[in-house]
Design a protein around this motif. Structure first.
Motif, PDB file in Angstrom:
ATOM      1  N   SER A   1       0.838  -1.189   0.000  1.00  0.00           N
ATOM      2  CA  SER A   1       0.000   0.000   0.000  1.00  0.00           C
ATOM      3  C   SER A   1       0.877   1.244   0.000  1.00  0.00           C
ATOM      4  CB  SER A   1      -0.897   0.003   1.234  1.00  0.00           C
ATOM      5  OG  SER A   1      -0.111   0.145   2.410  1.00  0.00           O
ATOM      6  N   ALA A   2       0.260   2.388  -0.301  1.00  0.00           N
ATOM      7  CA  ALA A   2       1.002   3.649  -0.310  1.00  0.00           C
ATOM      8  C   ALA A   2       1.585   3.934   1.069  1.00  0.00           C
ATOM      9  CB  ALA A   2       0.084   4.782  -0.744  1.00  0.00           C
TER      10      ALA A   2
ATOM     11  N   ASP B   1       9.791  15.474   0.988  1.00  0.00           N
ATOM     12  CA  ASP B   1       9.720  14.744  -0.286  1.00  0.00           C
ATOM     13  C   ASP B   1       8.446  13.902  -0.368  1.00  0.00           C
ATOM     14  OD1 ASP B   1      12.111  15.811  -1.088  1.00  0.00           O
ATOM     15  OD2 ASP B   1      13.311  14.067  -0.497  1.00  0.00           O
ATOM     16  N   ILE B   2       8.081  13.280   0.752  1.00  0.00           N
ATOM     17  CA  ILE B   2       6.852  12.469   0.775  1.00  0.00           C
ATOM     18  C   ILE B   2       5.640  13.350   0.483  1.00  0.00           C
ATOM     19  CG2 ILE B   2       5.296  11.158   2.272  1.00  0.00           C
ATOM     20  CD1 ILE B   2       7.787  10.025   3.658  1.00  0.00           C
TER      21      ILE B   2
ATOM     22  N   PRO C   1      -2.977  14.306   0.843  1.00  0.00           N
ATOM     23  CA  PRO C   1      -2.242  15.171   1.780  1.00  0.00           C
ATOM     24  C   PRO C   1      -2.255  14.713   3.225  1.00  0.00           C
ATOM     25  CG  PRO C   1      -4.329  16.168   1.109  1.00  0.00           C
ATOM     26  CD  PRO C   1      -4.127  14.991   0.221  1.00  0.00           C
ATOM     27  N   ASP C   2      -3.191  13.831   3.602  1.00  0.00           N
ATOM     28  CA  ASP C   2      -3.267  13.372   4.990  1.00  0.00           C
ATOM     29  C   ASP C   2      -2.407  12.142   5.248  1.00  0.00           C
ATOM     30  OD1 ASP C   2      -5.076  15.377   5.637  1.00  0.00           O
ATOM     31  OD2 ASP C   2      -6.813  14.159   5.079  1.00  0.00           O
ATOM     32  N   LEU C   3      -1.705  11.659   4.223  1.00  0.00           N
ATOM     33  CA  LEU C   3      -0.956  10.419   4.373  1.00  0.00           C
ATOM     34  C   LEU C   3       0.153  10.543   5.420  1.00  0.00           C
ATOM     35  CD1 LEU C   3      -0.572   7.533   3.426  1.00  0.00           C
ATOM     36  CD2 LEU C   3       0.907   8.369   1.593  1.00  0.00           C
TER      37      LEU C   3
ATOM     38  N   LEU D   1       1.558   8.233   9.533  1.00  0.00           N
ATOM     39  CA  LEU D   1       2.862   7.568   9.645  1.00  0.00           C
ATOM     40  C   LEU D   1       3.443   7.591  11.050  1.00  0.00           C
ATOM     41  CD1 LEU D   1       4.512   8.968   6.380  1.00  0.00           C
ATOM     42  CD2 LEU D   1       3.294   6.800   6.685  1.00  0.00           C
ATOM     43  N   SER D   2       2.590   7.737  12.054  1.00  0.00           N
ATOM     44  CA  SER D   2       3.088   7.863  13.431  1.00  0.00           C
ATOM     45  C   SER D   2       3.903   6.642  13.858  1.00  0.00           C
ATOM     46  CB  SER D   2       1.921   8.081  14.398  1.00  0.00           C
ATOM     47  OG  SER D   2       0.979   7.014  14.287  1.00  0.00           O
TER      48      SER D   2
END
Length: 273
Positions: free
Chosen positions: A3-4, A26-27, A35-37, A41-42
């Motif tokens: 997945s992304a 960069d991400i 934009p919420d991705l 990533l916590s």
């Protein structure tokens, strides 16, 4: 198929020393459609910070403290023995806050404190920008010792980190650990050195000073190994990547380069007029 979130998490976990903010930027640039991705990533940020032994300054202090699984109190809080404090840590911004008093107690507290005392003298003699810590682990049966030294020079396109982690078992007197070096050079290219050196030693005295003596001995040997390795690379493999002199075996006089006839004078062959 990954997945992304899994893909960008791997970017975070592979970020070179001192470059997490660049990777995040960069991400964001690569995932403008989602934009919420980054906010999802916590777990990746926490894993990265704990594995890399990220250091942070406590509010109002110049002292660097270490983020690691060994110093975690859970719920995003960590502690530091020398400053007798605990604090909250934001894994995305890498900032500490909400400092509280924290007093270490337990069976290994005296060994932890004596180790820190000896460790302080050792690291300040051998490392720039160093942070260090010692923590009771595994239900207070063992002691983890961490050394981390960061040196960042983004203006010169390189960053590096030295990480040492050791676990001492008082019951057996054994010290086990590893030294990891991670250096990234990225001017007109992208070169990264990552090493992992296992260390094992016996500490008959079982004291803090004895532990640090073995750490010092092992790290000195590894430093010497690194120096020899770089020397061998410089004199061997790296030289083989590029001819040191032109085929004429003579150095070019660059102040007279305009007068050279390319084919004859530099290449050694005849030139056509």
């Amino acid at each position: 198929m990954s997945s992304a979130k899994e893909i960008v998490s791997s970017f975070v976990e592979g970020a070179p020393p001192g470059e997490l903010s660049d990777v995040i930027a960069d991400i964001k640039a690569l995932t403008v459609s989602t934009p919420d991705l980054v906010n999802e990533l916590s777990e990746a940020f926490e894993k990265y910070n704990e594995e890399q032994f990220i250091t942070t300054k406590l509010p109002g202090s110049s002292q660097q403290v270490i983020i690691s699984s060994h110093s975690s109190l859970g719920d995003g809080r960590y502690y530091d023995v020398e400053s007798s404090s605990s604090f909250a840590f934001d894994h995305k911004t890498q900032k500490a806050s909400a400092v509280q008093s924290y007093v270490l107690e337990g069976a290994q507290s005296d060994l932890v404190k004596s180790t820190l005392k000896s460790l302080s003298t050792y690291v300040r003699e051998h490392f720039p920008n160093v942070a260090y810590g010692a923590y009771p682990i595994e239900n207070d049966s063992k002691v983890a010792i961490i050394i981390v030294s960061n040196k960042y020079s983004p203006n010169n396109f390189w960053n590096g980190r030295w990480r040492s982690l050791y676990v001492f078992d008082p019951a057996s007197g054994q010290l086990e650990g590893s030294v990891k070096v991670d250096v990234h050079y990225y001017e007109d290219g992208n070169v990264r050195l990552i090493t992992n050196k296992p260390v094992s030693a016996s500490v008959p005295s079982g004291t803090g000073s004895g532990i640090v003596k073995e750490i010092s001995s092992g790290e000195k040997k590894y430093q010497e190994e690194l120096n020899r390795g770089f020397s061998d690379l410089s004199e061997g493999a790296f030289k083989g990547l590029r001819r040191q002199l032109p085929v004429t075996r003579q150095k070019i006089e660059w102040d007279k380069v305009a007068s050279y006839r390319l084919g004859q004078d530099i290449g050694g062959g005849s030139s056509r007029r």
